[in-house]
Design a protein around this motif. Structure first.
Motif, PDB file in Angstrom:
ATOM      1  N   THR A 128       1.067  -1.203   0.115  1.00 14.74           N
ATOM      2  CA  THR A 128      -0.716  -0.530  -0.016  1.00 14.74           C
ATOM      3  C   THR A 128       0.514   1.071   0.318  1.00 14.74           C
ATOM      4  O   THR A 128       0.386   2.299  -0.257  1.00 14.74           O
ATOM      5  CB  THR A 128      -1.087  -0.496   1.203  1.00 14.74           C
ATOM      6  OG1 THR A 128      -0.255  -0.480   2.807  1.00 14.74           O
ATOM      7  CG2 THR A 128      -1.502  -1.401   1.223  1.00 14.74           C
ATOM      8  N   ALA A 129       1.820   1.280   0.326  1.00 18.58           N
ATOM      9  CA  ALA A 129       3.722   2.163  -0.411  1.00 18.58           C
ATOM     10  C   ALA A 129       3.407   2.224  -1.619  1.00 18.58           C
ATOM     11  O   ALA A 129       2.892   1.176  -2.083  1.00 18.58           O
ATOM     12  CB  ALA A 129       4.491   1.671   0.421  1.00 18.58           C
ATOM     13  N   LYS A 130       3.673   4.010  -1.815  1.00 14.90           N
ATOM     14  CA  LYS A 130       4.018   3.948  -3.223  1.00 14.90           C
ATOM     15  C   LYS A 130       4.842   2.773  -4.126  1.00 14.90           C
ATOM     16  O   LYS A 130       5.843   2.655  -3.701  1.00 14.90           O
ATOM     17  CB  LYS A 130       4.739   5.438  -3.172  1.00 14.90           C
ATOM     18  CG  LYS A 130       5.272   5.466  -5.036  1.00 14.90           C
ATOM     19  CD  LYS A 130       5.970   7.336  -4.770  1.00 14.90           C
ATOM     20  CE  LYS A 130       7.323   7.731  -5.802  1.00 14.90           C
ATOM     21  NZ  LYS A 130       6.602   7.771  -6.950  1.00 14.90           N
ATOM     22  N   ASN A 131       4.750   2.393  -5.161  1.00 10.29           N
ATOM     23  CA  ASN A 131       5.529   1.422  -5.639  1.00 10.29           C
ATOM     24  C   ASN A 131       5.908   1.621  -7.134  1.00 10.29           C
ATOM     25  O   ASN A 131       5.981   0.797  -7.929  1.00 10.29           O
ATOM     26  CB  ASN A 131       4.265   0.079  -5.441  1.00 10.29           C
ATOM     27  CG  ASN A 131       5.472  -1.417  -5.653  1.00 10.29           C
ATOM     28  OD1 ASN A 131       6.150  -1.327  -5.384  1.00 10.29           O
ATOM     29  ND2 ASN A 131       4.721  -1.993  -5.928  1.00 10.29           N
ATOM     30  N   ILE A 132       5.794   2.378  -7.604  1.00 10.26           N
ATOM     31  CA  ILE A 132       5.817   2.395  -8.947  1.00 10.26           C
ATOM     32  C   ILE A 132       6.043   4.257  -9.859  1.00 10.26           C
ATOM     33  O   ILE A 132       6.295   5.363  -8.455  1.00 10.26           O
ATOM     34  CB  ILE A 132       4.475   3.183 -10.244  1.00 10.26           C
ATOM     35  CG1 ILE A 132       3.491   1.593  -9.790  1.00 10.26           C
ATOM     36  CG2 ILE A 132       4.483   3.192 -11.381  1.00 10.26           C
ATOM     37  CD1 ILE A 132       1.556   2.202 -10.436  1.00 10.26           C
ATOM     38  N   GLU A 133       7.176   3.838  -9.521  1.00 13.30           N
ATOM     39  CA  GLU A 133       7.950   4.933  -9.963  1.00 13.30           C
ATOM     40  C   GLU A 133       7.512   5.919 -10.722  1.00 13.30           C
ATOM     41  O   GLU A 133       7.792   7.663  -9.819  1.00 13.30           O
ATOM     42  CB  GLU A 133       9.479   4.273 -11.096  1.00 13.30           C
ATOM     43  CG  GLU A 133      10.650   5.845 -11.521  1.00 13.30           C
ATOM     44  CD  GLU A 133      11.514   5.612 -10.088  1.00 13.30           C
ATOM     45  OE1 GLU A 133      12.728   6.543 -10.120  1.00 13.30           O
ATOM     46  OE2 GLU A 133      11.771   4.678  -9.354  1.00 13.30           O
ATOM     47  N   ASP A 134       7.195   6.293 -11.484  1.00 10.36           N
ATOM     48  CA  ASP A 134       6.099   7.570 -12.727  1.00 10.36           C
ATOM     49  C   ASP A 134       5.190   7.358 -12.178  1.00 10.36           C
ATOM     50  O   ASP A 134       4.328   6.849 -13.276  1.00 10.36           O
ATOM     51  CB  ASP A 134       7.242   7.567 -13.975  1.00 10.36           C
ATOM     52  CG  ASP A 134       6.102   8.915 -15.198  1.00 10.36           C
ATOM     53  OD1 ASP A 134       5.529   8.878 -14.458  1.00 10.36           O
ATOM     54  OD2 ASP A 134       6.448   8.564 -15.803  1.00 10.36           O
ATOM     55  N   HIS A 135       4.788   7.399 -10.612  1.00  9.79           N
ATOM     56  CA  HIS A 135       2.827   6.826 -10.952  1.00  9.79           C
ATOM     57  C   HIS A 135       2.092   8.228 -11.442  1.00  9.79           C
ATOM     58  O   HIS A 135       0.935   8.079 -12.350  1.00  9.79           O
ATOM     59  CB  HIS A 135       2.485   7.371  -9.394  1.00  9.79           C
ATOM     60  CG  HIS A 135       3.258   9.068  -8.794  1.00  9.79           C
ATOM     61  ND1 HIS A 135       2.709   9.549  -8.649  1.00  9.79           N
ATOM     62  CD2 HIS A 135       4.585   9.009  -7.876  1.00  9.79           C
ATOM     63  CE1 HIS A 135       3.750  10.732  -7.842  1.00  9.79           C
ATOM     64  NE2 HIS A 135       4.537  10.133  -7.678  1.00  9.79           N
ATOM     65  N   ASP A 136       3.220   9.389 -11.741  1.00  9.19           N
ATOM     66  CA  ASP A 136       2.072  10.416 -12.487  1.00  9.19           C
ATOM     67  C   ASP A 136       1.569   9.764 -13.988  1.00  9.19           C
ATOM     68  O   ASP A 136       0.535   9.710 -15.054  1.00  9.19           O
ATOM     69  CB  ASP A 136       2.543  11.730 -12.844  1.00  9.19           C
ATOM     70  CG  ASP A 136       2.319  12.661 -11.370  1.00  9.19           C
ATOM     71  OD1 ASP A 136       0.953  12.017 -10.855  1.00  9.19           O
ATOM     72  OD2 ASP A 136       3.128  13.635 -11.087  1.00  9.19           O
ATOM     73  N   GLY A 137       2.564   9.081 -14.893  1.00 14.52           N
ATOM     74  CA  GLY A 137       2.745   8.852 -16.494  1.00 14.52           C
ATOM     75  C   GLY A 137       2.174   7.668 -16.072  1.00 14.52           C
ATOM     76  O   GLY A 137       1.324   7.460 -16.745  1.00 14.52           O
ATOM     77  N   ALA A 138       1.912   6.797 -15.138  1.00 18.03           N
ATOM     78  CA  ALA A 138       1.349   5.037 -15.367  1.00 18.03           C
ATOM     79  C   ALA A 138      -0.314   5.704 -15.020  1.00 18.03           C
ATOM     80  O   ALA A 138      -0.885   5.178 -15.747  1.00 18.03           O
ATOM     81  CB  ALA A 138       1.488   4.576 -14.171  1.00 18.03           C
ATOM     82  N   TYR A 139      -0.566   6.868 -14.237  1.00 23.37           N
ATOM     83  CA  TYR A 139      -2.170   7.047 -14.579  1.00 23.37           C
ATOM     84  C   TYR A 139      -2.345   7.415 -15.753  1.00 23.37           C
ATOM     85  O   TYR A 139      -3.829   7.669 -16.133  1.00 23.37           O
ATOM     86  CB  TYR A 139      -2.225   8.132 -13.104  1.00 23.37           C
ATOM     87  CG  TYR A 139      -3.341   8.945 -12.281  1.00 23.37           C
ATOM     88  CD1 TYR A 139      -3.644   8.374 -11.250  1.00 23.37           C
ATOM     89  CD2 TYR A 139      -3.776  10.065 -13.151  1.00 23.37           C
ATOM     90  CE1 TYR A 139      -5.367   8.366 -10.884  1.00 23.37           C
ATOM     91  CE2 TYR A 139      -5.349  10.817 -12.488  1.00 23.37           C
ATOM     92  CZ  TYR A 139      -5.831   9.817 -11.938  1.00 23.37           C
ATOM     93  OH  TYR A 139      -7.060   9.992 -11.655  1.00 23.37           O
ATOM     94  N   ALA A 140      -1.582   7.885 -15.570  1.00 21.47           N
ATOM     95  CA  ALA A 140      -1.936   8.990 -17.918  1.00 21.47           C
ATOM     96  C   ALA A 140      -2.112   7.930 -18.439  1.00 21.47           C
ATOM     97  O   ALA A 140      -3.098   7.841 -19.127  1.00 21.47           O
ATOM     98  CB  ALA A 140      -0.921   9.971 -17.403  1.00 21.47           C
ATOM     99  N   ASP A 141      -1.463   6.940 -18.345  1.00 20.31           N
ATOM    100  CA  ASP A 141      -1.803   6.037 -18.972  1.00 20.31           C
ATOM    101  C   ASP A 141      -2.902   5.423 -18.757  1.00 20.31           C
ATOM    102  O   ASP A 141      -3.307   4.765 -20.095  1.00 20.31           O
ATOM    103  CB  ASP A 141      -0.787   4.856 -19.339  1.00 20.31           C
ATOM    104  CG  ASP A 141       0.894   5.228 -19.610  1.00 20.31           C
ATOM    105  OD1 ASP A 141       1.314   6.131 -19.806  1.00 20.31           O
ATOM    106  OD2 ASP A 141       1.535   4.623 -18.775  1.00 20.31           O
ATOM    107  N   LEU A 142      -3.097   5.017 -17.838  1.00 22.84           N
ATOM    108  CA  LEU A 142      -4.701   4.178 -17.716  1.00 22.84           C
ATOM    109  C   LEU A 142      -5.699   5.275 -18.284  1.00 22.84           C
ATOM    110  O   LEU A 142      -6.727   5.145 -19.053  1.00 22.84           O
ATOM    111  CB  LEU A 142      -5.053   4.080 -16.389  1.00 22.84           C
ATOM    112  CG  LEU A 142      -5.544   3.901 -15.990  1.00 22.84           C
ATOM    113  CD1 LEU A 142      -6.093   2.478 -16.209  1.00 22.84           C
ATOM    114  CD2 LEU A 142      -5.963   3.858 -13.953  1.00 22.84           C
ATOM    115  N   LEU A 143      -5.636   6.584 -17.967  1.00 18.07           N
ATOM    116  CA  LEU A 143      -6.944   7.466 -18.829  1.00 18.07           C
ATOM    117  C   LEU A 143      -6.707   7.652 -19.546  1.00 18.07           C
ATOM    118  O   LEU A 143      -7.841   7.283 -20.244  1.00 18.07           O
ATOM    119  CB  LEU A 143      -6.566   9.174 -18.305  1.00 18.07           C
ATOM    120  CG  LEU A 143      -6.811   9.553 -16.787  1.00 18.07           C
ATOM    121  CD1 LEU A 143      -6.353  10.608 -16.151  1.00 18.07           C
ATOM    122  CD2 LEU A 143      -7.447   8.590 -16.490  1.00 18.07           C
ATOM    123  N   ALA A 144      -5.663   7.255 -20.857  1.00 18.79           N
ATOM    124  CA  ALA A 144      -5.385   7.605 -22.139  1.00 18.79           C
ATOM    125  C   ALA A 144      -6.463   5.655 -22.122  1.00 18.79           C
ATOM    126  O   ALA A 144      -6.591   6.196 -23.545  1.00 18.79           O
ATOM    127  CB  ALA A 144      -3.535   7.465 -22.554  1.00 18.79           C
TER     128      ALA A 144
END
Lengths: 64, 515
Positions: free
Chosen positions: A5-21
């Motif tokens: 449950t701790a932060k585990n993705i290096e570029d979390h903003d990028g991964a989040y953007a992938d999901l929205l895309a």
């Protein structure tokens, strides 16, 4: 192993953007279908019933 | 060729003329479960009377898929070989999404078992073979056109009121087996009801007669082109009969759908021509429910009277035969005074457990096959879509998980190095033995197997040499083992080494209902 449950993705903003895309241009129904496929793929990748149950519990109890 | 439904003779029962002595066991219902129960009891030397309100075998093929364990049980009571000989043997299932195969399974990949994974055979043939066998037995008194109209339980017996073409009479029994099916009149007479889930789905089932060369496999389709948006199932039976199940949806009108003029065009689309004859059709809905308890004092529920499931795992008839397996030896031991009545509580415990496993599997398949709107449907459709693209999703496509005997949760001695397939609570796996088979050697007695070692002094045992199959199924990494097998061929306990006192203590615990 337990659920991370701790932060585990290096570029979390990028991964989040992938999901929205991936959802862009989809209507509600197509988005729900995409989410369902994605969840099944990720579930299989995780593979651990105990971790999955923790994840399901967290999702269920964090909605409010 | 269509089956010839010859009626069985009605013979006026002796109880019409003078009261009959109390019977040890009366079985209500001469379907596959009631008849098998009578023969199983006869194998243990116990006499029974079988009452049926009708005088013909099942009309329509109904239960057609007989699983390996059922065939082994049927073999023990003398009809297994006839069923295999007449039936269509299969072990492979193929599941399609639209025109594409997305998943297949092989239910018995390795050889070395007397009985195959599955045999498809119409219920009327199985009943016919069982009736013939019952008529040959001195211990089975089969009475057709004897309808039970009331049941009463007293201190030391149950009393049944029975109607016949020649008038009414009464019978007393120490125990009554209610094998009277899903709509069990006995269950109604006792004021009992099922608990569990009803599904809002409707299927058309049709047996058609045609010349075709479909392979002996179970074929299932999700959303096939020939039956848009729904699902379909095809099974091959003997006599050029094919079983087709078509999902209709809850919105369909059962009366309209049952008309031949509506059924025929649907079937034409499945098989691609009109060169077939309708043999039997039915419209069904389903439930996955059971009685809370199967033992009600002197009345014992067996088969569909105790539990019902949706048909896609072949868990109805097969589950019922497993009830017979678990009940026969215990009831025989109670009736003959070998064991206390508490032994019947073990029947209740084991078969409610087995029934829950069947209900769980059938409910899951049903939910996949006819998902309700929302999340159920999103994930079902997602699984089907992924199945063509990712290997992991293929086994998740659930068109039915076919009947396997459950592993009873028994608390028994076990040895960690021995293989999982024969752990306590499992049915003893069959294996070739000389010119025959291990399960035939076991028969229906409490048996000790001494494998790769002599039996301890004072214990009667069957000694087995470690053949490749025996090694794989009973020894694993060990060199020797001792197995205790119950009369229903379930592994009761196992050790790598055990003395006579240890084994005898376990045998005593089983007969006393403690294990």
């Amino acid at each position: 192993m337990s659920l991370i449950t701790a932060k585990n993705i290096e570029d979390h903003d990028g991964a989040y953007a992938d999901l929205l895309a991936a959802h862009r241009g989809l209507d509600t129904e197509a988005s729900a279908a995409l989410n369902a496929r994605l969840i099944l793929i990720l579930m299989n990748h995780i593979g651990d019933r105990a971790v999955l149950r923790e994840a399901i519990d967290l999702a269920r109890t964090s909605g409010t | 060729m269509a089956y010839d439904y010859a009626p069985f003779p009605y013979i006026a029962p002796p109880g019409l003329a003078a009261p009959e002595p109390r019977h040890p066991v009366i079985i209500v219902g001469a379907g596959p479960i009631g008849l098998a129960a009578a023969l199983e009891l006869a194998n243990h030397g116990v006499r029974s009377v079988v009452l049926d309100d009708n005088n013909v075998v099942s009309v329509g093929s109904r239960a057609i898929c007989w699983a390996k364990r059922s065939l082994e049980i049927l073999d023990r009571i003398g009809v297994g070989e006839a069923c295999v000989e007449k039936g269509v043997t299969w072990k492979v299932g193929r599941t399609h999404h639209r025109a594409k195969e997305v998943f297949n399974f092989d239910l018995l990949p390795d050889p070395g078992y007397k009985m195959p994974a599955f045999v498809n055979l119409q219920q009327y043939y199985v009943e016919e073979y069982l009736v013939t066998r019952c008529e040959e037995s001195d211990l089975v008194d089969l009475r057709f056109k004897n309808k039970v109209v009331s049941v009463d339980q007293g201190e030391d017996c149950a009393t049944l009121s029975i109607e016949t073409p020649d008038g009414p009479y009464t019978l007393e029994a120490e125990f009554v087996l209610a094998c009277d099916g899903a709509k069990s009149p006995i269950r109604t007479m006792l004021g009992l009801d099922f608990e569990g889930e009803l599904f809002e789905e409707r299927f058309l089932i049709a047996d058609i007669e045609m010349e075709a060369d479909f392979p002996a496999e179970r074929w299932f389709w999700f959303e096939p082109e020939f039956h848009s948006g729904q699902s379909a199932l095809l099974h091959k039976q003997p006599d050029n009969i094919y079983r087709i199940d078509l999902q209709l949806g809850w919105g369909s009108d059962p009366e309209e759908e049952a008309k031949a003029e509506n059924i025929i065009p649907r079937i034409e689309k499945v098989v691609g021509h009109s060169d077939f004859k309708l043999d039997w059709t039915s419209i069904y809905t389903f439930q996955c429910r059971r009685l809370k308890r199967f033992v009600h004092d002197r009345i014992l529920f067996v088969g569909d009277s105790a539990h019902v499931v949706s048909p896609f795992g072949a868990r109805g008839g097969n589950g019922g035969l497993q009830d017979v397996d678990a009940l026969g030896w215990r009831l025989a031991a109670v009736v003959t005074g070998r064991a206390p009545r508490a032994l019947l509580d073990r029947y209740d415990a084991e078969r409610t457990y087995g029934s829950d496993e069947n209900i769980m599997n059938s409910s899951r398949s049903t939910r996949f096959m006819s998902p309700s709107d929302g999340a159920d449907r999103w994930f079902r459709d997602a699984t089907l879509a992924l199945a063509s693209h990712a290997e992991f999703a293929r086994p998740m496509v659930n068109s039915g998980r076919l009947s396997m005997p459950c592993i009873y949760p028994i608390n028994a001695p076990d040895a960690p190095g021995l293989p999982a397939v024969s752990r306590p609570g499992s049915v003893a796996p069959d294996a070739p033995q000389g010119n025959g088979w291990l399960l035939s050697m076991l028969g229906g007695q409490m048996t000790v197997l001494a494998i790769g070692q002599p039996a301890p002094d004072g214990i009667e045992a069957i000694t087995l040499e470690p053949s490749p199959e025996i090694t794989a199924r009973y020894l694993g990494d060990e060199k020797a083992a001792i197995y205790l097998i119950r009369p229903d061929q379930v592994v009761a306990a196992r050790w790598t080494k055990a003395d006579a006192a240890t084994i005898q203590a376990q045998i005593d615990a089983i007969w006393e209902g403690r294990a």
